[in-house]
Design an enzyme around this catalytic site. Structure first.
Site, mmCIF file in Angstrom:
data_model
loop_
_atom_site.group_PDB
_atom_site.id
_atom_site.type_symbol
_atom_site.label_atom_id
_atom_site.label_comp_id
_atom_site.label_asym_id
_atom_site.label_seq_id
_atom_site.Cartn_x
_atom_site.Cartn_y
_atom_site.Cartn_z
ATOM 1 N N SER A 181 0.844 -1.186 0.000
ATOM 2 C CA SER A 181 0.000 0.000 0.000
ATOM 3 C C SER A 181 0.879 1.234 0.000
ATOM 4 O O SER A 181 1.961 1.245 0.602
ATOM 5 C CB SER A 181 -0.893 -0.022 1.244
ATOM 6 O OG SER A 181 -1.141 1.284 1.682
ATOM 7 N N LYS A 182 0.388 2.255 -0.679
ATOM 8 C CA LYS A 182 1.194 3.487 -0.753
ATOM 9 C C LYS A 182 1.421 4.066 0.627
ATOM 10 O O LYS A 182 2.278 4.906 0.821
ATOM 11 C CB LYS A 182 0.531 4.492 -1.690
ATOM 12 C CG LYS A 182 0.602 4.001 -3.123
ATOM 13 C CD LYS A 182 0.140 4.971 -4.167
ATOM 14 C CE LYS A 182 0.251 4.278 -5.533
ATOM 15 N NZ LYS A 182 -0.639 4.771 -6.536
ATOM 16 N N ARG A 183 0.637 3.623 1.591
ATOM 17 C CA ARG A 183 0.808 4.127 2.956
ATOM 18 C C ARG A 183 1.889 3.360 3.732
ATOM 19 O O ARG A 183 2.294 3.784 4.805
ATOM 20 C CB ARG A 183 -0.519 4.062 3.711
ATOM 21 C CG ARG A 183 -1.484 5.163 3.295
ATOM 22 C CD ARG A 183 -2.769 5.077 4.090
ATOM 23 N NE ARG A 183 -3.459 3.816 3.872
ATOM 24 C CZ ARG A 183 -4.293 3.595 2.864
ATOM 25 N NH1 ARG A 183 -4.557 4.559 2.013
ATOM 26 N NH2 ARG A 183 -4.879 2.430 2.709
#
Ligand code: GLU
Length: 479
Positions: A258-260
């Site tokens: 995830s980009k997070r």
């Protein structure tokens, strides 16, 4: 492998920086094309005006180039390779579907659609569009359309879905995939109210007109494929062969990357900024969801082109392991031409105010252990920061038996050394060993700690050469 000439494409939406997942799609299409002597096309899918990022296209292409990927056709060399420039082309096919009754104008407002969805949710139904004309006579239809137009509602265009049909294909990666028309979610929009086509429509028109033979992309697109097959069918075109590469999982969270996620670098830009070697990043990405035969993991781009085999694309998720990336980069750095490593580390040292006449020496010193260019800065603290406060491990070494003896014997040798170079310093350890009878760790550890203040570090004779005679004599003189 195919009768048709192989033509593949990477079709980024310029909604941000080049993410590792997209870079993988580009890279495999590149390998696919180059392996079979096909054509690699880049098309820009910029129909989502809301998510459009200024400069997104330039940064995508620049980062692909940095990775060592090149292409044969793109907006740089070919006209109308951006979807936003092809609106007239899409319009032609939308009109064709409207004329044949395979598509129709839909006047439902976003509010009505949202309220339909809400009701469906309450009834635990999957969200789906309900054809607004169902149950209307022709006159009622005409009146409805007139009223909607009078209210200033701009229609969208929807394509009719055959809920009874099956949409199936033999996926290059996943094998046979079958979707039921009933699960599509009802007639879907092919042209938005702003006049732009939707992705699922435009992509088909483009892939067909650009004669794309194979569509290899991430499996986040798998639910789009039945919709696209529907458009191929409606327009009477033959569909390309599809392949959906498995998702990329974070090795630590064991969830979809995830980009997070903060434990990994996910944008190619990050790797550039931190001073990774592009061929290491290329090599790393090539193993995200694909493996050649054998155990070897280090391959040049040319070798990967030669080895590429789409049948070896993995069915199980690819694991994104930052540690492996760092290891690989370390391997590439270790074996790189020393001149290149000087260039790699220079900007970071410059920024830290440490790019002086020792630059070459320092680059060579740390080349065997560097994992990225940026890492050079903390490693050079040893030369630019004051002598550190000793830790417990260091104190223990200096308190050991014979520590002072070896330090002072070594210092005397250094002092007498005429030509103070790393090569001339090295033999002094042997000399001190014969003189004192102390050897191994008990010999060099106290000298290391006295000279550098640390139990770990790069090769001691080189550290001493870089520090300079005067400084080392001063440091050793304290013990
Ligand atoms: N523009 C799409 C994306 O960036 C590509 C879709 C495709 O490859 O068909 O996800």
């Amino acid at each position: 492998m195919t009768e048709k000439k192989l033509r593949v494409r990477y079709a980024p939406s310029p909604t941000g920086l080049l993410h590792i997942g997209n870079a993988r799609t580009a890279l495999f299409n590149y390998l696919f094309a180059r392996h079979y002597g096909g054509t690699f096309v880049i098309r820009i899918e910029d129909t989502d005006r809301e998510r459009h990022v200024e400069d997104g296209e330039r940064s995508q292409l620049e980062n692909l180039r940095w990775l060592g990927i090149d292409w044969d056709e793109s907006p740089e060399t070919h006209e109308k390779y951006r979807q936003s420039e092809r609106l007239d082309i899409y319009q032609k096919y939308i009109d064709e579907l409207l004329a044949s009754g395979k598509a129709y104008y839909s006047y439902k407002t976003p509010e009505e659609l949202a309220s339909d969805r809400e009701k469906q949710e309450e009834q635990h139904q999957a969200p789906h569009y309900i054809n607004e004309y169902i149950g209307m006579t022709d006159d009622e239809k005409d009146a409805y359309i007139l009223a909607r137009k009078a209210a200033g509602i701009t229609p969208t265009v929807r394509i009719h879905v055959n809920e009874m049909a099956h949409y199936a294909w033999d996926d290059i990666v996943k094998g046979h995939v079958d979707f039921e028309g009933g699960n599509i979610g009802g007639d879907w929009v092919i042209q938005k109210a702003d006049g732009y086509p939707t992705y699922n429509f435009a992509v088909v028109v483009d892939d067909h007109l650009m004669e794309i033979s194979h569509v290899l992309r991430g499996d986040d697109h798998i639910a789009n494929t039945p919709k696209q097959l529907m458009v191929y069918e409606a327009l009477g075109w033959e569909a390309p062969q599809f392949g959906h590469m498995t998702l990329i999982m974070n090795s630590e969270t064991h969830k979809k990357l995830s980009k997070r996620d903060t434990n990994t670098l996910q944008f190619i830009e990050d790797y550039r900024e931190k001073g990774y070697l592009p061929e290491a990043v290329f090599n790393f990405i090539a193993f995200l969801g694909w493996t050649p035969e054998g155990e070897t993991e280090i391959f040049s781009k040319d070798e990967l082109v030669k080895l590429f085999d789409e049948k070896r694309l993995s069915k199980s998720p690819a694991v994104f392991d930052q540690k492996k990336m760092d290891w690989l980069d370390g391997e590439y750095i270790k074996h790189a031409d020393p001149e290149r490593i000087v260039d790699l580390v220079k900007p970071y040292l410059e920024k830290a105010g440490r790019a002086d006449d020792k630059l070459k020496e320092i680059a060579a010193l740390f080349q065997p252990q560097l994992k990225s260019g940026e890492e050079i800065v903390p490693l050079t603290d040893i030369f630019y920061e004051p002598y550190p406060e000793l830790g417990d491990a260091e104190k223990e070494v200096l308190a050991g038996e014979g520590a002072t003896t070896v330090i002072q014997a070594f210092r005397a040798k250094l002092e007498a050394l005429q030509d103070y170079t790393a090569d001339n310093i090295l033999p002094l350890f042997k000399e001190v060993q014969s003189e004192t009878g102390i050897k191994g760790k008990a010999l060099w550890m106290p000298i290391r700690v006295a000279a550098s203040g640390l139990v770990h570090g790069p090769e001691l004779h080189i550290i001493m050469a870089v520090l300079g005679k005067e400084e080392v004599l001063k440091r050793l003189g304290k013990y």
